[in-house]
Motif scaffolding. Structure first.
Motif, short mmCIF file in Angstrom:
data_model
loop_
_atom_site.label_atom_id
_atom_site.label_comp_id
_atom_site.label_asym_id
_atom_site.label_seq_id
_atom_site.Cartn_x
_atom_site.Cartn_y
_atom_site.Cartn_z
N SER A 285 0.81 -1.23 0.00
CA SER A 285 0.00 0.00 0.00
C SER A 285 0.84 1.26 0.00
N ASP A 290 -0.40 5.05 -1.04
CA ASP A 290 -1.21 5.38 0.14
C ASP A 290 -0.36 5.16 1.38
N ARG A 327 -7.15 -10.85 -4.38
CA ARG A 327 -7.75 -9.74 -3.65
C ARG A 327 -7.40 -9.80 -2.16
N SER A 340 -6.44 -0.79 0.20
CA SER A 340 -6.16 0.56 -0.32
C SER A 340 -6.16 0.54 -1.84
N LYS A 341 -6.24 1.72 -2.43
CA LYS A 341 -6.21 1.84 -3.88
C LYS A 341 -4.91 2.51 -4.34
N THR A 342 -4.46 2.06 -5.50
CA THR A 342 -3.26 2.62 -6.09
C THR A 342 -3.44 4.11 -6.39
N ASN A 343 -2.42 4.90 -6.02
CA ASN A 343 -2.43 6.33 -6.30
C ASN A 343 -1.07 6.70 -6.89
N ALA A 349 -6.77 3.12 -10.46
CA ALA A 349 -6.92 2.96 -9.01
C ALA A 349 -7.19 1.50 -8.65
N TYR A 350 -6.15 0.69 -8.77
CA TYR A 350 -6.29 -0.74 -8.48
C TYR A 350 -6.31 -0.99 -6.97
N ASP A 351 -7.05 -2.05 -6.56
CA ASP A 351 -7.03 -2.46 -5.17
C ASP A 351 -6.75 -3.96 -5.04
#
Length: 459
Positions: A285, A290, A327, A340-343, A349-351
């Motif tokens: 993450s 994040d 997942r 969390s999501k990719t930033n 925005a992958y999780d």
């Protein structure tokens, strides 16, 4: 896993018999329960146990108490060559709590980092979940299933790794395939992973002493000519400052002894030329942008016990399909927490981990896409079909100080470069000499393991 853990030899007073069962110290596996769940959430308790990896065990003459391996060198009399060494040397049973700091209670396993025993100082350890029989590992077929466990990493500082993962080992530890391996899974034989480690003392039932080189920064470890490779699914690599989950695929299926280029050794500059993807496709993450999601007092609070749920989804939502997505969900303080999501610039925005996520991540971070080169999800899907062994460990890192997990790495790149910052630990942290001196009482506790169809192991 990334670089292999430090392994100790021990000067104990006992007689043992190579990769056969010893006679003085009875091998008694610590009991550990876990739960097998069915669709709808009905779970049944399984009575099982854990076994210590053979590499941690005392190795000495079958006819006496002379060490075959002391510090990081082999005895030249007992081990003039690999075949003779294999014949002369033996493994013994272990004192799990007194020597290795390994204890169990019900469904909980606690692994201590440094243990000062009566005859030795032990650093780190690695264990495997056994089947009902004490001579075979439990084999997990993971496709379209979920694996859940509780973990407490509050006592793991920078530089340590409490790792829970699956390795494509053989159920009997290679006992049937290699006649010189007399001990098998009961004594923790047959380890392999995607780093193709060279520090394993016995590979394919034979002493790995050919071209053995003692480590120049670890007085208890060395490396032989051969490595041992296989598919590896890192479900959980973490301390209180950082965490990641990572599939590592290999071109070969099952434990494979490597030499030369096939091992993909860093020292020879061949990391991406071997049969396994050593980098993997990781979801960390912090690294994914994040920096407030995982850690002390954060969304997933590493100062408290947490539940970690990992789902292995297939392309057709059946156990016979092909792995297509991995997942992650957390549960803490009674609350389900989505990953969390990719930033990261250039990434959606992958999780979760998917083929597209891996491809975009490698481009965004400027990394070699060895995940795709080694077949992506394909080899891992095959490994999950055949079954994989559950591994739990605690270790420090003599190769890279665990910076790849909890700090900025590699050191020759600016921490502001996408993909370099992986955690908030200082770049001068994690040195084994420091961690072993300053945090000997560090530990990790794994508990409440559950396995079943998607949606069956948590609420």
């Amino acid at each position: 896993m990334f670089p292999a853990a430090a392994l100790l030899s021990f000067s104990l007073v006992a007689v043992v018999y190579g990769q056969a069962a010893g006679t003085l110290t009875t091998e008694t596996h610590p009991k550990l329960t876990w739960q097998k769940c069915a669709a709808g959430g009905s779970c049944t308790t399984q009575s099982a146990s854990v076994v210590l990896d053979s590499n941690w065990r005392w190795l000495h003459s079958t006819s006496g108490s002379t060490n075959c391996y002391t510090g990081n060198t082999w005895d030249s009399t007992l081990c003039p060559d690999a075949a003779t060494c294999t014949k002369n040397c033996a493994l013994d049973g272990g004192d799990y709590s007194g020597t290795y700091g390994i204890t169990t209670s019900g469904n909980a396993l606690t692994m201590k980092f440094v243990t000062n025993g009566p005859y030795s100082t032990n650093i780190g350890s690695r264990v495997y979940l056994m089947a009902t029989s004490d001579s075979a590992y439990e084999m997990f077929k993971l496709k379209q299933m979920e694996f859940t466990f509780d973990v407490d990493v509050s006592n793991l500082p920078c530089g340590l790794n409490g790792a829970l993962y699956f390795s494509q080992m053989e159920a009997d530890g290679g006992k049937a395939k290699y006649p010189t391996n007399k001990a098998g899974a009961k004594y923790g034989t047959g380890y392999c992973d995607a780093q193709c480690p060279h520090d394993i003392k016995f590979i394919n039932g034979e002493a790995n002493m050919v071209d053995w080189k003692p480590s120049d920064n670890d007085k208890n470890a060395g490396s032989g000519k051969y490595g041992t490779c296989c598919n590896e699914m890192d479900v959980w690599e973490a301390n209180s400052m950082g965490s990641a989950y990572t599939p590592h695929s290999c071109k070969a299926q099952g434990p494979t002894r490597c030499s030369g280029t096939d091992c993909g050794d860093d020292a020879s500059g061949e990391r991406h030329s071997g049969i396994c993807d050593k980098d993997g496709c990781d979801f960390n993450s912090y690294r994914q942008g994040d920096q407030t999601f995982y850690g002390k007092g954060m969304t997933v609070d590493s100062t408290k016990k947490m539940t970690v749920v990992t789902q292995f989804l297939t392309n057709d939502n059946t156990t016979s399909g092909t792995l297509s997505e991995i997942r992650r969900v957390y549960v803490q303080n009674g609350k389900v927490i989505a990953n969390s999501k990719t930033n990261i610039p250039g990434m959606k925005a992958y999780d979760s981990i998917t083929t597209q996520f891996c491809a975009e991540q490698k481009v965004a971070f400027g990394d070699v896409d060895d995940f795709a080169a080694k077949g992506g999800f394909g080899p891992m899907s095959q490994a999950m079909t055949s079954g994989m062994v559950l591994v739990m460990s605690i270790w420090d890192d003599h190769a890279a100080n665990m910076l790849w997990l909890d700090s900025s790495y590699p050191l020759d790149k600016d921490s502001s470069t996408p993909g370099v910052a992986r955690g908030a630990c200082p770049t001068d942290s994690g040195k084994p000499t420091d961690v072993e001196t300053n945090s000997p009482n560090a530990s990790v506790t794994y508990s409440n393991i559950k396995f079943g169809p998607i949606g069956s192991t948590y609420k």
